[in-house]
Scaffold this active site. Structure first.
Site, PDB file in Angstrom:
ATOM      1  N   ARG A   1      -7.065  35.434 -38.983  1.00  0.00           N
ATOM      2  CA  ARG A   1      -5.703  35.526 -38.486  1.00  0.00           C
ATOM      3  C   ARG A   1      -5.722  35.449 -36.960  1.00  0.00           C
ATOM      4  NH1 ARG A   1      -2.137  40.339 -37.291  1.00  0.00           N
ATOM      5  NH2 ARG A   1      -0.152  39.312 -36.884  1.00  0.00           N
TER       6      ARG A   1
ATOM      7  N   GLU B   1       4.810  42.050 -35.571  1.00  0.00           N
ATOM      8  CA  GLU B   1       5.381  43.348 -35.186  1.00  0.00           C
ATOM      9  C   GLU B   1       6.635  43.248 -34.322  1.00  0.00           C
ATOM     10  OE1 GLU B   1       2.331  45.813 -33.492  1.00  0.00           O
ATOM     11  OE2 GLU B   1       1.219  45.916 -35.357  1.00  0.00           O
TER      12      GLU B   1
ATOM     13  N   TYR C   1      -2.013  51.319 -39.339  1.00  0.00           N
ATOM     14  CA  TYR C   1      -3.064  52.081 -38.672  1.00  0.00           C
ATOM     15  C   TYR C   1      -2.988  53.574 -38.935  1.00  0.00           C
ATOM     16  CZ  TYR C   1      -4.025  47.889 -35.873  1.00  0.00           C
ATOM     17  OH  TYR C   1      -4.366  46.625 -35.471  1.00  0.00           O
TER      18      TYR C   1
END
Ligand SMILES: *[C@@H]1O[C@H](CO)[C@@H](O)[C@H](O)[C@H]1NC(C)=O
Ligand SMILES: *[C@@H]1O[C@H](CO)[C@@H](O)[C@H](O)[C@H]1NC(C)=O
Ligand SMILES: *[C@@H]1O[C@H](CO)[C@@H](O)[C@H](O)[C@H]1NC(C)=O
Ligand SMILES: *[C@@H]1O[C@H](CO)[C@@H](O)[C@H](O)[C@H]1NC(C)=O
Length: 498
Positions: free
Chosen positions: A98, A189, A331
């Site tokens: 990615r 994001e 995360y």
């Protein structure tokens, strides 16, 4: 010294696989396993090959902004070392990678100038070499960066003109690379992009108002929602182009990558359970609800009412189901503390759902601390987040597009301490176990990408935060595998002791 280090690595990898209890066979055979990066954090070559300036080039050159006074001018010099870096991936045994395409490398002046053939050529070579090594490209179109000219000319995400400009850029990428790229994500994001850029003012274009931050311009209560609205419609524009002109012929899929925090109620009360649900809706639903259902989350409508922009009926038509997969970056967990019914120290925070996200309760962290002050080791949050996304969005296919452990090296750790990264191994092992639990419970997860392949430019923290499986010596650009690289390689091979 190196020999000794190798010996230690071998010993520890063996030890970890013995106690691991998680291996490759817990995941489907066609699962994508990869590593992730982004353009600004690794490429460098910021003026090479006719590249234009991005907003991050300009921003990071502002004195006093980046903690260690650094910037991404050279970063990992990946622009010149991409072959070496792909060889590293190949040696790990990953089947996908990615990365993001720099908008300002392809279109130095956005739509106001020529297509940069040298920019296209760089990504062509990168993609060809990946495929030669059996690695699927998984491409992000906008990982926070835009050509600076779009900011200067019309205020970027605050102006609806950017929808057309993003579509123009996306179209070029589909046309040039789409025969070979089968996975596209429009944005990385977007919640972080708009919250840090327009609410807290700590990312470009540094716009905000008090009490969220102290900027010279901006309005933290209004602008994040305008910027987000334009991001959502830019996504829909790109997806529309892909579906109408390319998808059938090229056979790829397209989605968006969202940041996810798992929110645990600060106390086990209905009010704080509601606060946790609101926090998730404000982080995840803000983008995915419109893109999948055509309207903003009810949780946001209730609090914000007319502050939220509205979608026209043609917007709604274009938006509905405008993705093939959801990219999930995960995360950490945080506690969600209500600010709607109880007083919070800075006021009600209406614009982010009237919730405080806290890492500590009574001085105790929610999980072991990492090198990032707002990230903790909370592996169960992975399973909970994936199941939340599965339920809210009717099990749309998911990719776990980022997960990793940041080590804070500003206190001068020795290289050896950095290389024997047992905490990172334990982190990956426990999060992968949690992910496999979610899959066993029915979540349609199709891939997992470790953030990151190599240590790189960690935004405001510069080079002091290290997330890589490979250590980078920034003086020589030498890459050295950490224990975690050996562990991942062993894991992908199927482990030694199955
Ligand atoms: C905001 O910044 C200005 C100029 O640096 C300063 O005078 C002011 O005290 C700051 N306000 C807050 C709340 O930090
Ligand atoms: C909302 O914003 C405030 C101020 O920046 C912050 O302290 C709080 O943690 C935020 N809430 C969430 C859920 O991120
Ligand atoms: C890293 O550690 C330094 C000092 O040890 C600290 O000032 C800094 O805030 C830490 N960085 C993060 C992102 O937590
Ligand atoms: C780390 O090393 C640098 C250079 O040797 C020094 O300037 C800095 O003060 C050290 N930092 C800490 C936290 O010891």
């Amino acid at each position: 010294m190196m020999e000794k280090y190798r010996e230690t690595l071998g010993l520890l990898v063996g030890l970890f696989s013995l106690v691991a209890g998680i291996d490759r066979s817990h995941f489907p055979p066609d699962f994508l396993f990869g590593t992730a990066t982004s353009y600004y954090q690794i490429e460098g070559g910021y003026l090479d090959g006719n590249k234009g300036l991005s907003n991050w080039d300009v921003f990071s050159h502002t004195p006093g902004i980046i903690e260690d006074g650094s910037n991404g001018d050279i970063a990992d010099d990946h622009y010149h070392r991409y072959k070496n870096d792909i060889d590293l991936m190949h040696s790990l045994g990953v089947n996908s990678y990615r990365f993001s395409i720099s908008w300002s490398r392809v279109l130095p002046r956005g739509r106001f100038g020529e297509i940069n053939s040298e920019g296209l050529s760089f990504y062509n070579k990168l993609i060809d070499y990946l495929l030669l090594k059996g690695i699927q490209p998984f491409v992000t179109l906008c990982h926070y960066d835009i050509p600076q000219e779009l900011e200067d000319r019309y205020g970027a995400w605050l102006n609806s003109q950017i929808q057309e400009d993003f579509g123009y850029f996306a179209n070029i990428c589909f046309k040039e690379f789409g025969e070979r790229v089968k996975y596209w994500s429009t944005f990385n994001e977007p919640t972080v992009l708009v919250n840090k850029g327009y609410r807290l003012g700590i990312y470009p274009p540094s716009r905000c108002s008090e009490p969220y931050g102290n900027c010279s311009v901006g309005d933290s209560d209004i602008e994040p929602f305008i910027a987000a609205h334009n991001v959502i419609l830019s996504h829909a524009t790109a997806v529309d182009i892909y579906r109408k002109k390319y998808q059938r012929k090229q056979g790829g899929s397209i989605g968006i990558v969202v940041s996810t925090t798992w929110f645990e109620p600060y106390s086990d009360t209905p009010i704080e359970r509601m606060a946790a649900a609101r926090a998730s809706a404000f982080e995840i639903g803000w983008f995915l609800d419109p893109i999948i259902y055509g309207s903003y989350p009810p949780e946001m409508n209730q609090i914000l009412g007319p502050i939220l922009p509205t979608f026209s009926s043609s917007d709604k038509k274009k938006l509905r189901s405008s993705l093939d997969f959801i990219g999930v970056n995960h995360y950490t967990s945080l506690y969600a503390k209500d600010c709607l019914f109880s007083e919070c120290y800075l006021g009600p925070f209406q614009s982010n759902g009237s919730v405080l996200g806290l890492g500590y309760k009574n001085g105790v962290p929610i999980g072991p601390k990492t090198g990032m002050s707002n990230l903790f080791v909370t592996p169960n949050g992975m399973e909970k987040t994936v199941l939340y996304v599965m339920e809210r969005y009717k099990n749309v296919p998911m990719f776990l597009t980022e997960n990793g452990y940041g080590q804070n090296t500003s206190s001068n750790l020795s290289t050896k301490e950095i290389l024997i990264d047992e905490v990172r191994v334990e982190f990956l092992r426990s999060y992968l176990t949690s992910l496999s639990n979610a899959i066993r419970k029915g979540a349609d997860v199709r891939g997992y990408f470790v953030w990151s392949l190599i240590d790189n430019f960690e935004w405001l923290h510069g080079y002091s935060e290290r997330f890589g499986l490979y250590h980078v010596d920034y003086k020589t650009q030498k890459r050295t595998p950490k224990l975690s690289a050996e562990w991942y390689k062993n894991f992908l091979k199927g482990g030694e002791d199955q």
